[in-house]
Design an enzyme around this catalytic site. Structure first.
Site, short mmCIF file in Angstrom:
data_model
loop_
_atom_site.label_atom_id
_atom_site.label_comp_id
_atom_site.label_asym_id
_atom_site.label_seq_id
_atom_site.Cartn_x
_atom_site.Cartn_y
_atom_site.Cartn_z
N LYS A 23 0.92 -1.29 -0.05
CA LYS A 23 0.18 -0.04 -0.04
C LYS A 23 0.89 1.36 -0.14
O LYS A 23 2.12 1.20 0.39
CB LYS A 23 -1.09 -0.05 1.14
CG LYS A 23 -2.04 1.09 1.32
CD LYS A 23 -2.89 0.65 2.58
CE LYS A 23 -4.00 1.66 2.65
NZ LYS A 23 -4.84 1.20 3.65
N SER A 49 -10.16 -1.34 6.49
CA SER A 49 -9.35 -1.15 5.23
C SER A 49 -8.69 -2.34 4.75
O SER A 49 -8.42 -2.19 3.49
CB SER A 49 -8.53 0.00 5.52
OG SER A 49 -9.14 1.32 5.80
N SER A 95 -9.72 1.36 2.62
CA SER A 95 -9.07 2.23 1.85
C SER A 95 -8.02 1.52 1.15
O SER A 95 -7.56 2.05 -0.01
CB SER A 95 -8.06 3.26 2.96
OG SER A 95 -7.38 2.56 3.95
#
Length: 449
Positions: A77, A179, A155
């Site tokens: 990420k 997330s 997310s």
């Protein structure tokens, strides 16, 4: 069908594939102009990844494989530090920021294990939404019903789609309020949120350090268990599937099943029926603590308080570069007082103690990860729909972050239908137990009825 880490490792060990071939295939998917690569990755490490893959092949040829993930393409990420680069966290507000001087702990652990890091994945700006929309770098489209343009969940949006579209064999994300689990659920993957203290946060740009945790998104529970062990530095043998017969599983009836669409409701109930038929002892319970959480967070919540503390200086000179929907949520923390925060922290201690006592006799909680299938991106154009849907999608996973617990989301829908996540959750420190139970549940749900 997405291959598992074990299947790919066997292919490497038997000489049916090389790390370079797997890496080149992942990079080709990323570069495909007809694919989602441009929206999935904010940075691609093509040259570095190919060099790492070649090194892995040389070592494996000499009998020196470093770990079960040696040579496998992994994505990370965009909020993890990579030495020599600024960490942007899906934003443009940090462009021009100083480069990281060292790798995040989890990046370093992946590299030491021989993982081939193919790139940084797109995300909701600063990880502050469960939907996965990003106005700066684009929004990756969910693999389910792609023509309709459905959200990937967030997310860790790019993380999930990097796996579904075989741009990586697994992905590492973060989970502050769902997330990792939300995009896994909406995209038909498995996602694991460990107890927060299990995996070091050093080198990860924070959202709320009291809630942040780092976990994998992959094709199976065993994949997640393998990656979790590496991220956590856990040298114990991996968990084995638990025995379902006799397992005491609590099914909360308040809040978490509200607002389920018909497909999620049918998939969830079918999964519960199969578990019951396999000998698991399911008990529907009311969890009053779930009803209390909204009032505990009424002044803004931990995420707002901690996000405002971290972002306030950046907002002063780059607030106009933020996604307005993210900025508005961060600004909720601006009005919180010291007394609000102290009362919130005290309330959390009491809330955790009460909930832990209530569920102590159960092996896990079962609930839908997300109560609806992925809506389309177009449906969320208006702010009212955006905020309402975001709150609904974050609702169930958030309970486990506030509990400081651990949780797994795995697919429970019928083959060929919209993805639905089944969440198995437990109190903090029971990570290996949840993974063992998840392996058994996964095997049951994958067996033809």
């Amino acid at each position: 069908m997405i291959p598992t880490l074990a299947e790919l490792r066997t292919a490497l060990d038997e000489g049916r594939a090389t790390s370079l071939q797997l890496t080149d295939a992942a990079l080709a998917h990323i570069a495909d102009p007809a694919g989602e690569g441009v929206r999935v990755y904010t940075k691609v490490y093509s040259a570095q990844a190919r060099a790492a893959a070649q090194a892995s092949d040389l070592l494996r040829g000499a009998g020196l494989a470093r770990s079960p993930i040696d040579g496998l393409p992994i994505s990370v990420k965009d909020l993890f530090d990579v030495a020599g680069e600024a960490t942007l966290a899906g934003s443009v507000a940090l462009q021009g920021a100083p480069a990281a001087t060292q790798n995040a702990v989890i990046v370093q652990r992946l590299l030491a294990a021989g993982a081939v890091i193919v790139g940084r994945t797109n995300m909701t700006e600063f990880a502050y939404s469960g939907l996965g929309l990003n106005p700066h770098y684009g929004t990756p489209r969910n693999p389910w019903d792609r023509a309709a343009g459905r959200i990937p969940g967030g997310s860790s949006s790019g993380a999930a789609v990097s796996v579904t579209d075989q741009m990586a064999v697994a992905a590492i994300g973060t989970d502050t309020g769902g997330s990792v689990r939300i995009p896994a659920a909406l995209c038909g993957l498995t996602g694991f949120k460990p107890t927060a203290r299990r995996v070091p946060l050093a080198g990860a740009l924070p959202l709320a350090t009291r809630l942040d945790s780092i976990g994998p998104i992959a094709a199976s529970v065993a994949c997640c268990a393998q990656l979790d062990a590496i991220l956590a530095g856990d040298a114990q043998p991996l968990p084995k599937p638990a025995r379902l017969a006799g397992m005491r599983l609590a099914v909360p009836t308040n809040i978490v099943q509200d607002g389920m669409d018909s497909h999620v409701a049918a998939s969830f109930r079918a999964a519960l029926s199969r578990l019951s038929a396999a000998g698991a002892l399911l008990e529907e319970i009311v969890v009053p603590e779930f009803d209390e959480l909204a009032s505990i967070n009424a002044t803004g919540g931990l995420s707002s308080a901690e996000a405002w503390t971290w972002h306030r200086a950046l907002i002063e000179h780059a607030g106009d570069r933020y996604d307005p929907r993210v900025l508005s949520r961060i600004r909720r923390g601006q009005t919180m007082t010291a007394a609000d925060l102290l009362e919130l922290l005290d309330a959390r201690v009491r809330w955790i103690a009460a909930l832990e006592e209530r569920i102590a006799r159960y092996d896990a909680l079962l609930m839908p990860t997300v109560p609806i299938i992925a809506p389309t991106i177009a449906e969320l154009t208006e702010d009212e729909a955006y905020y309402r849907t975001n709150a609904l999608i974050l609702r169930n996973p958030t309970f486990i972050n506030f509990l400081d617990g651990c949780a797994l989301s795995l697919p429970c829908q019928e083959t060929g239908t919209a993805p639905v996540g089944l969440m198995l959750a437990a109190t903090g420190g029971r990570d290996r137990h949840v993974l063992a139970l998840g392996m058994a549940v996964e095997a049951l749900l994958q067996t033809p009825a």
